[in-house]
Structure formats: structure tokens, C-alpha cells
Motif scaffolding. Sequence first.
Motif, mmCIF file in Angstrom:
data_model
loop_
_atom_site.group_PDB
_atom_site.id
_atom_site.type_symbol
_atom_site.label_atom_id
_atom_site.label_comp_id
_atom_site.label_asym_id
_atom_site.label_seq_id
_atom_site.Cartn_x
_atom_site.Cartn_y
_atom_site.Cartn_z
ATOM 1 N N ASP A 194 -0.994 143.145 -32.590
ATOM 2 C CA ASP A 194 0.215 143.958 -32.758
ATOM 3 C C ASP A 194 0.166 144.848 -34.001
ATOM 4 O O ASP A 194 1.176 145.035 -34.686
ATOM 5 C CB ASP A 194 1.456 143.060 -32.808
ATOM 6 N N VAL A 195 -1.002 145.382 -34.302
ATOM 7 C CA VAL A 195 -1.121 146.356 -35.395
ATOM 8 C C VAL A 195 -0.542 147.686 -34.906
ATOM 9 O O VAL A 195 -0.885 148.155 -33.818
ATOM 10 C CB VAL A 195 -2.583 146.529 -35.828
ATOM 11 N N ALA A 236 -16.345 152.814 -38.059
ATOM 12 C CA ALA A 236 -16.921 152.375 -39.339
ATOM 13 C C ALA A 236 -16.272 151.088 -39.832
ATOM 14 O O ALA A 236 -16.670 150.541 -40.861
ATOM 15 C CB ALA A 236 -16.759 153.467 -40.392
ATOM 16 N N CYS A 237 -15.286 150.605 -39.091
ATOM 17 C CA CYS A 237 -14.519 149.423 -39.494
ATOM 18 C C CYS A 237 -15.408 148.183 -39.520
ATOM 19 O O CYS A 237 -16.330 148.041 -38.716
ATOM 20 C CB CYS A 237 -13.379 149.237 -38.502
ATOM 21 N N GLN A 238 -15.116 147.293 -40.466
ATOM 22 C CA GLN A 238 -15.824 146.017 -40.538
ATOM 23 C C GLN A 238 -14.840 144.887 -40.816
ATOM 24 O O GLN A 238 -13.735 145.112 -41.312
ATOM 25 C CB GLN A 238 -16.901 146.048 -41.629
ATOM 26 N N LYS A 239 -15.255 143.675 -40.497
ATOM 27 C CA LYS A 239 -14.464 142.499 -40.815
ATOM 28 C C LYS A 239 -14.298 142.398 -42.332
ATOM 29 O O LYS A 239 -15.280 142.426 -43.082
ATOM 30 C CB LYS A 239 -15.150 141.243 -40.290
ATOM 31 N N SER A 240 -13.064 142.263 -42.779
ATOM 32 C CA SER A 240 -12.792 142.196 -44.218
ATOM 33 C C SER A 240 -13.532 141.040 -44.875
ATOM 34 O O SER A 240 -14.027 141.150 -45.999
ATOM 35 C CB SER A 240 -11.285 142.048 -44.450
ATOM 36 N N ALA A 245 -3.990 146.140 -40.194
ATOM 37 C CA ALA A 245 -5.395 145.883 -39.890
ATOM 38 C C ALA A 245 -5.986 144.864 -40.848
ATOM 39 O O ALA A 245 -6.767 143.990 -40.446
ATOM 40 C CB ALA A 245 -6.176 147.197 -39.948
ATOM 41 N N GLU A 246 -5.610 144.957 -42.120
ATOM 42 C CA GLU A 246 -6.126 144.009 -43.111
ATOM 43 C C GLU A 246 -5.646 142.591 -42.790
ATOM 44 O O GLU A 246 -6.421 141.631 -42.876
ATOM 45 C CB GLU A 246 -5.665 144.423 -44.513
ATOM 46 N N GLN A 247 -4.395 142.467 -42.403
ATOM 47 C CA GLN A 247 -3.882 141.148 -42.021
ATOM 48 C C GLN A 247 -4.560 140.621 -40.761
ATOM 49 O O GLN A 247 -4.717 139.414 -40.579
ATOM 50 C CB GLN A 247 -2.368 141.224 -41.812
ATOM 51 N N ALA A 248 -5.007 141.561 -39.917
ATOM 52 C CA ALA A 248 -5.723 141.170 -38.699
ATOM 53 C C ALA A 248 -7.199 140.904 -38.961
ATOM 54 O O ALA A 248 -7.931 140.514 -38.047
ATOM 55 C CB ALA A 248 -5.567 142.258 -37.645
ATOM 56 N N GLY A 249 -7.623 141.150 -40.211
ATOM 57 C CA GLY A 249 -9.007 140.847 -40.577
ATOM 58 C C GLY A 249 -9.957 142.009 -40.511
ATOM 59 O O GLY A 249 -11.177 141.823 -40.568
ATOM 60 N N TRP A 250 -9.438 143.255 -40.442
ATOM 61 C CA TRP A 250 -10.308 144.432 -40.322
ATOM 62 C C TRP A 250 -10.015 145.431 -41.440
ATOM 63 O O TRP A 250 -8.872 145.576 -41.864
ATOM 64 C CB TRP A 250 -10.096 145.127 -38.971
ATOM 65 N N ARG A 251 -11.065 146.140 -41.882
ATOM 66 C CA ARG A 251 -10.924 147.183 -42.907
ATOM 67 C C ARG A 251 -11.477 148.489 -42.353
ATOM 68 O O ARG A 251 -12.620 148.556 -41.929
ATOM 69 C CB ARG A 251 -11.665 146.769 -44.183
#
Length: 742
Positions: free
Chosen positions: A465-466, A582-586, A553-559
Motif C-alpha cells: 500500500d505504498v 535502480a531500487c534496492q532493498k534497504s 517505500a522505505e517502510q516497505a524495505g525499498w530505496r
Amino acid sequence: MVSDKLSTHVPFSSTYRGLDAIKSKMCSESCGAFVGPMDPRDFLKAFVPPPSAQEGGEQRKMPEVSFKKMSEAKNEFDMYPIYIKICERLDKDHIMRYYDTHSKTDPRTVPLGSPDRDGLSPDVMTYHKDRLPEADARTDFCLAERADEFKFKNLVDPFDDKPNKSAYPFESCTKDGKETRGQITAYAAAMLELQFRTFVFSVLIMGEFARLIRWDRSGAIVTRAFNYQEDPEPLAQFLWRYSFLSRAQRGFDESVKVIETTDDTPDQDKAKEELKEYIGSNAGRNPEIFLLRMIPLDVSPQALNKTLPHRASSPSDASSDGYAPPSDGNSSPSDRAPSPSDGPPSPSVGPSSPSIGPSSPSVRPSSPSVEPLSPSGGPSLPTDEPTVPPATSYYAHKERPDDGWDYYVLAPRMSDRSPFGRATRSLYVYDRFDGQVRHLKDTNRIISPSHTVEHEIIDDLNEKDVKHISTVHAAWDVAPRGECSDSVTPTFCDDERIDPLFAPPDVRHHRARRVYRAYRLITHELGTPLWKFKNWSQVVQAIIDILEALNGAEQAGWRHRDVSVGNIMICDGHGLLIDWDACQKSAYMNCKDRTRVPDLTGTWQFISVRRLRDVSGRHDAVDDLESAFWVLLWLALNFAVHSLTPDALRNRLKAIFDDCELEDGHYRGGDGKDLLFRSELDEQLPVTFSPPGLQKILVFLHGLFRIKPPSKPDIGRFSETRAKRVLATYEQNLLDYEEDLA
């Protein structure tokens, strides 16, 4: 959905550049992408097979030719007609056409929105008999098969057949050599950009020597320079065999089809009418439209419908793929995007303002990825291996046109970017199933277990739900005939046919090792580029929405890692954050990795100060948030009412957004941004923006991001006791920093 922008590892500019500067940048950003020298006969064996036998079983024989007359040429121009005549003699079936194109430029190789400058004009271009240019426009990169370049002397050779002592032993360090390398790279880039190709060939003639080259998204494989006048066989065989190659063997993407009169396309006129709105007012000649299919060519639509997972049409019947329900696709005309290929317009401040505006380059990591240890200190993540299977394809509906060609797609437009890397293109397609226009992201994804496919990232974000992100209509790895379109150049980096002495001494700088795979993503949303806003309230709302998306997204684990003016759209009055490739797992970021080449991910003008000043440093969530401030400031300088003169504006843009210098083979910058953060905003930028609310928001965000995170200390030179004290101080400062942010 993604903006059209230069995908490169070097900084671009907020002001436009001339053609010579473009070729120079092409040379710089392609370092490490060339593999060679390869024996020309090995090259032919690997890439250009001989033609099959004729219908009666008789083997074809190459006509005898000699290139001796080339030595009689008094200048470079005299070489063209001799070469063309030999090509025609080798092509007895007249499959190809060969034209002298040195004096006629192709205007479509000049990006829309750029200032007046000449287009590209290779010396000799080859065309298939079924795809010929207009008589008055023989130089046409949209149609050409090859662009061959000539030099009268071999002193301008862009490559060295004896390894030099530079960081790139195969690439010539001479000024003339670099100019030639930039020139032929620009030709390859234009052909790959303006056509649906996975690779292209070219011939480089330098006096009595020649090189054969194969270009794909990872790099270029180059033969050694051979004397084609004394040993004509390799060049003659290449020119003869080329005419008999299939379209796939010549580098054409078979999942895209030129529309022919025999095709069943009764909806073509309607598609053209619907797509016309998205072409843009500066398109010049009407772009061609093609047929596009998702499925492999050797699999029937009916068979594939039984195996592909289908996206649910409503929340109530949602399946385990986790996609949010598709939107109805209805957007107001004001929110419909003109073609992103138009690029940002040349912003003006006052009636006499100069043309200013970036092409929103995307800086991508271009080195082989060697993954860091997991944050928990457990086993290391897998390293890059080109063995990743195709991503699962998703489609929005269960039925398709009977012929399997799902979409009409507009021809791509030109941009000033390298031929290597992701090379993302923003296109529009007409969905033949439901009669709607959709956005297509046509790109090349990095093949690595550490890189998640973009539609899977968007899927996960939607599931959690981002807000303010796109929803996926369809996504797939391009796989004509069931095989993914992966770049081939990396497989030759360690091939026994290539002398390892010519490879960059530091393997991390060997850009040609990175494998790319053609990938397409279609989204439901059609937004307006942020720089086409109606009013500043709309801009501020979009920035607020993007900050919310980043936080979600950060709360969902993505940056995200690439917040830029080109990756923010306006859709239904709200901001939409796009381009998550370009997103990666935080959790996997900022792990120490001494083997990875220092490089940046993001768009140069909008990268945070800390990242610009330390390319090997951390990339935290706050760095993405800071990028949103630079986006707003860039828009304010370019579009808001203020007192800066055109010259002062140009200087400010250059100092703040384009500052860069080359150190140890890598660009660093941020001095202008750092200076802006050292005092109050109006001290370093004595400008009052109108409307007043914009000024207040800029001051507030400036004050927020002036709070700097502490730099991690280098404790290698300290004793164990002192190192513990230094680390303790750093950790306390880090806690204070996080408290200040809160």
C-alpha cells in the motif's frame, strides 16, 4: 513509466552541448566497454556465418573482388564510390543498397529540444531493399542497417593492437583516436536508439586497414586492424555474408514488426489517431508505428494464455501475484503526457532568457557487481552471474488478437546517450485488446541475482500500500523464439580468442562484463512530466506526494536511489514516482565491499551532496529525500519568477547542479551544493522566488537538509583502544543526527 534521459555513468549538464562535445562524452563514458582485438576470421565465425546452400543444394560462392583500387584514392571522399561498387559486386542478388551519406546529415539524430546543431552523417550507409530511405534523405538512422566510417590514414585508429599502459589498454589514448572512437560510438548509439535493435555491426576503414565491430548494450567486440588490401578475405566475406543474414542475425528485435500491407491491421487507423495526441508538437516527420508482441514468436497465443499468470481484474478476485487492481485508464487531457521523448523544454526566465534545461541523465553503476556481506554478517549474497532465468511475465487480460501482435508502438526518438547500459526509452503503445493508449518502458535490465525485476518491485510496493506509484499492466523479458535477448559481449571478456593483456588491469573497471537483458514494462498511468506543471501548487503537491512515496517505500524495505525531475510525473493532480529499476532493498545497502568500483546511482543534478562528494560512501534514505529538494530548487530557478539575469541563472545552474571533476577515473562533485548548505539559503542564493509560498517551502527544506550526517571515521591507523573511542563518538554523533532529523 519513465522519462526519456541519458543513461550514463558520467555527469551531464543543465545546459545543452554541441555535437563535438557529445562525441567527446561518448568516448569518455564508453571506457572499458570495448573487447578486443579479435582475429577477423574468428569474428566471422562467431557472428557472421556463411549463407546456406541454394534451393538445388549448390553452395553459394562469393564473387572475387579486390580492394586494391582503394589505394589509388587521393582523399577520403574518393574511397566511398570504390567501396560502394565493391559492396554492390558482392551483393549479386541486390539485397542491400549502399549510399554515400557523408554530406547529408540526419536531423532525427538531434534530440528534440536541443539547439540548432548538425545531425550525424556517416560516410557510407547500408539499407535493406525493403526499407529504403527517401531520395532526398539518404542518411536515415531509423532505417539503416549499418553505418560504416572511413578515415584516409590509419593514424586516427581508436584502438591499439599492442596494449598501452593506460587503465584501458585496448583503447587509444591519442586525441585523434579518441575522436574517432567517440564518432563511431555516436553512430552505434543513434542506430540502437532510433530502431528496435539488440545489436548492430559496423565497418571502420582507416587507410589500408580495417576493423569489424559488433555493438550491443554491454559493449563492443572489435577485430584487430587488418590490411584489407593485402588480405581482402575478411572484409569481403563480411560484406558478402551480411546480405544473407536473417533479421535476427543482423540484430533486429523480432518481437517488433514493420507493418506490411498483408498484415491484418484493420485497427491501424484508429491506433494512429489515438497515438497522435502523444507524438508532441515538435515531432517533425510523423514517426512510424510498429506492431509489438509480448510472447515468444514460436509459441502460439492460445498456448501461452494457458501458462502465463494473469493479473486480477478486481480486488475481490485478486490472485497471488499481488497486483493492485488496474486503473480505468481514464485521465483528463491535461494529465495526459506529451511524448516524454520531447524531453524537458528549454526553460526561460523572462523574455530574453537563454535556453536552459537538462536532459535528465541517469547515472548508473556500470561496473561488475560483486555483492557485499549481508547486514547480519551472514554469508555473502550471490555474485553477478549471467544465469538468471527470465522473469515471470505478467499480462493484464486473458485474450489477445488472433495474430499475437498485442500492441502498436510509436517509433523511438533520439537522445544524447551512450549505446551501452540500460538505455531506457519512454514510448507509447496502443493496446489492441481494449483500444487504450498506455506507457511502455523499453529498457535493458542488469542480469544479477542482486537486482530485482522492476515489475516485481512495483508489485511489492503496491501490495504494501505504498502511495503515488504506478500499477503494472504488463511486463516481460524480451524473448523472441523463446530465448532472452541478452547482451553477448560479456561472454567474450574471458574468451581464449581475446588476449587478456588488453583487458583493463582492474577487472572492476571492465564495463563490458555486465550482462543486460531486453525488458519491457507497460503501466496503466499516463502522467504529465513534472516540468509541464500548471501552477506551483501542483508542483508542491507533487513533491509532498513523492516524499510520502519515498517514506512508504522505505517502510516497505525499498530505496529508490534515483529521485529526479525526470522521474516525477503529475497524474490526476498528484505526484507519481516512477522508474524503480535502480531500487534496492534497504537492508542490503551500505554494506562494506572493497571490491566494488566506486560509482554513483542516480541523476547527477539531483544527487545529494554527500553522495557527490564521496562516490563510495553511504546511500541512506535521507539522500533520496534531499534529492526532492534539489528537484524543487531546479524547477524554481528555471520556471519561477525571480530577479536573476539570464547569465546569472546559467552560472547558478552550472555551479549548483553541474559541478564535477574527474578524480582517479571517477567523477565527483557537489561543491556548489555544499556551499549552499553552509549558510542560510538567501546568503548563498540571494534570490526571492515568487510566489511567496514557494520561497517559504524552499527555505524550510533547505534548513532541514543542512543537518549533515557524520562522516564514518577511518580507524585503520588507530590503536585498538583509540579506534573504539572514535567509533563510539561516531555512533553518538549518528544518534544525535537521527534525533535532529526526527
